[in-house]
Design a protein around this motif. Structure first.
Motif, PDB file in Angstrom:
ATOM      1  N   ASP A 107      55.796  31.871  43.246  1.00  0.00           N
ATOM      2  CA  ASP A 107      55.536  33.276  42.937  1.00  0.00           C
ATOM      3  C   ASP A 107      54.970  34.014  44.154  1.00  0.00           C
ATOM      4  O   ASP A 107      54.359  33.412  45.035  1.00  0.00           O
ATOM      5  CB  ASP A 107      54.530  33.398  41.777  1.00  0.00           C
ATOM      6  N   GLU A 112      47.398  49.018  42.014  1.00  0.00           N
ATOM      7  CA  GLU A 112      46.090  48.360  41.940  1.00  0.00           C
ATOM      8  C   GLU A 112      45.104  49.106  42.820  1.00  0.00           C
ATOM      9  O   GLU A 112      45.357  49.331  44.002  1.00  0.00           O
ATOM     10  CB  GLU A 112      46.228  46.913  42.420  1.00  0.00           C
ATOM     11  N   THR A 153      42.813  32.913  46.263  1.00  0.00           N
ATOM     12  CA  THR A 153      44.211  32.454  46.259  1.00  0.00           C
ATOM     13  C   THR A 153      44.678  32.146  47.673  1.00  0.00           C
ATOM     14  O   THR A 153      45.301  31.109  47.930  1.00  0.00           O
ATOM     15  CB  THR A 153      45.127  33.530  45.641  1.00  0.00           C
ATOM     16  N   LYS A 184      52.883  47.481  39.528  1.00  0.00           N
ATOM     17  CA  LYS A 184      51.575  47.731  38.918  1.00  0.00           C
ATOM     18  C   LYS A 184      50.608  48.173  40.007  1.00  0.00           C
ATOM     19  O   LYS A 184      50.154  47.371  40.815  1.00  0.00           O
ATOM     20  CB  LYS A 184      51.043  46.471  38.236  1.00  0.00           C
ATOM     21  N   GLU A 188      39.647  37.748  44.226  1.00  0.00           N
ATOM     22  CA  GLU A 188      40.762  36.995  43.645  1.00  0.00           C
ATOM     23  C   GLU A 188      41.811  36.686  44.716  1.00  0.00           C
ATOM     24  O   GLU A 188      42.317  35.562  44.801  1.00  0.00           O
ATOM     25  CB  GLU A 188      41.394  37.809  42.517  1.00  0.00           C
ATOM     26  N   TYR A 189      42.106  37.697  45.542  1.00  0.00           N
ATOM     27  CA  TYR A 189      43.104  37.461  46.597  1.00  0.00           C
ATOM     28  C   TYR A 189      42.583  36.454  47.621  1.00  0.00           C
ATOM     29  O   TYR A 189      43.317  35.558  48.051  1.00  0.00           O
ATOM     30  CB  TYR A 189      43.477  38.764  47.322  1.00  0.00           C
ATOM     31  N   GLY A 213      51.487  38.991  43.293  1.00  0.00           N
ATOM     32  CA  GLY A 213      51.706  39.126  41.857  1.00  0.00           C
ATOM     33  C   GLY A 213      53.190  39.284  41.546  1.00  0.00           C
ATOM     34  O   GLY A 213      54.001  39.562  42.427  1.00  0.00           O
ATOM     35  N   THR A 214      53.520  39.125  40.286  1.00  0.00           N
ATOM     36  CA  THR A 214      54.941  39.136  39.893  1.00  0.00           C
ATOM     37  C   THR A 214      55.445  40.515  39.496  1.00  0.00           C
ATOM     38  O   THR A 214      56.628  40.692  39.268  1.00  0.00           O
ATOM     39  CB  THR A 214      55.164  38.169  38.708  1.00  0.00           C
ATOM     40  N   ASP A 215      54.545  41.494  39.418  1.00  0.00           N
ATOM     41  CA  ASP A 215      54.981  42.866  39.129  1.00  0.00           C
ATOM     42  C   ASP A 215      54.459  43.800  40.208  1.00  0.00           C
ATOM     43  O   ASP A 215      53.340  44.301  40.135  1.00  0.00           O
ATOM     44  CB  ASP A 215      54.475  43.324  37.757  1.00  0.00           C
TER      45      ASP A 215
END
Length: 349
Positions: free
Chosen positions: A48, A59, A72, A57, A68-69, A52-54
């Motif tokens: 992925d 942000e 990851t 969206k 969070e980033y 993100g997968t979308d």
């Protein structure tokens, strides 16, 4: 002339460095990439997108998003980052300065080419290659050779070229290879002109100084090198990645809808790609996801080069090792080449 015992010690140090590099790269890069190549060939995907997968969206900037980033990102790169710092510090105490200066210390195209070719087996992202580039500069390697090594790691990564052939298409691979070669060898070579000229007399002084520095305890010299590198690199690295995580929504707003081919659009995308930080080959699932949501070939081609080439965090990491004019020249060159790649992508992809 070197004393025979000293020559043997130098040879032993070189063998130790190469052994650590090969073992480290086999564990961190080469073996995992063999598995990933099989995945890319069989599934036409390598995972992925880290964004993100979308992508549509929107942000807003937030500490939670930044954290969070960062989690990851560092979860993906920490092994390579540790290896980069280890090799960057060991390089300063294991590899003989006189050899490095003679092979990589000139402003000639040959020195730049040697630095770029040395990058190919590394396959590191721009931030993980940065400590090695810093180590090379501390050993007085030329600006062109050190830049070619630093930029060549992410842009000429043979594993990433294999991945994109099966996940995206051979056209993406061809574009990346052409512009990656121009950036790694051409821009790096030209960057020598933005650095202070090194006279032959200065080179002899550097060699004498290096010979003096190579005296003394190996362990103490390495711990000093490792300590200096770690104290600067780790805090700067973490904070700059947090910053990029916070503003990623502003750098890549609604890119799934970026189907236009205007120069302004390509410039904005190229600047965002140049500043943003990603793990090795993460540009491939990012582009795959954006294109699934409708992004055009031009913006995709711009990101193909600018996302991996450099980033704000990597520029921060090497900021004390290169003249500011050189880093500005490299950053602008990445954006310009990204825009040109985008224009080409509009017709080819």
């Amino acid at each position: 002339m070197h004393h025979p015992a000293q020559s043997k010690r130098v040879l032993l140090y070189i063998i130790i460095f190469l052994a650590i590099a090969v073992i480290g790269l086999t564990y961190v890069k080469w073996m995992p990439y063999v598995d990933k190549s099989m995945t890319a060939i069989s599934t036409h995907s390598i995972g992925d997108s880290i964004l993100g997968t979308d992508p549509d969206k929107a942000e807003s900037a937030s500490f939670a998003g930044a954290w969070e980033y960062a989690v990851t990102y560092f979860g993906s790169v920490w092994k390579a980052a540790v290896l980069g710092i280890l090799l960057g510090s060991l390089l300063q105490v294991l590899l003989p300065a006189n050899w490095l200066i003679r092979v990589l210390g000139k402003t000639s195209f040959a020195s730049t080419a040697a630095g770029g070719l040395a990058a190919v087996p590394g396959m590191m992202c721009t931030c993980c290659a940065a400590p090695v580039a810093v180590g090379l500069r501390k050993k007085n390697v030329s600006v062109g050779a050190a830049l070619a090594f630093w930029i060549g790691n992410p842009t000429l990564n043979p594993a990433a070229l294999v991945f994109m052939t099966f996940v995206l298409s051979w056209k993406f691979t061809a574009l990346r290879l052409v512009f990656g070669i121009i950036l790694t060898f051409g821009v790096s070579y030209l960057a020598n002109r933005f650095a202070p000229a090194v006279k032959p007399m200065d080179t002899e002084k550097l060699l004498q100084q290096a010979a003096q520095e190579e005296q003394g305890s190996f362990l103490l010299r390495w711990l000093k090198s490792l300590g200096k590198m770690t104290l600067f690199i780790l805090p700067a690295y973490f904070l700059s990645v947090l910053l990029m995580g916070a503003v990623k929504g502003w750098l890549f707003p609604q890119l799934g809808e970026a189907t236009g081919s205007s120069i302004l659009l390509l410039v904005l995308i190229a600047i965002g790609g140049m500043l943003f930080v990603i793990p090795t080959a993460a540009e491939i699932p990012i582009i795959q996801t954006f294109m699934a949501y409708g992004m055009g070939g031009g913006p995709a081609a711009a990101l193909l080069l600018t996302l991996p080439a450099v980033s704000l965090p990597s520029l921060v990491l090497v900021s004390k090792s290169f003249p500011k004019r050189v880093l500005v020249f490299v950053s602008v060159s990445v954006v310009v080449l990204g825009v040109v790649a985008g224009i080409a992508g509009n017709y080819i992809l």
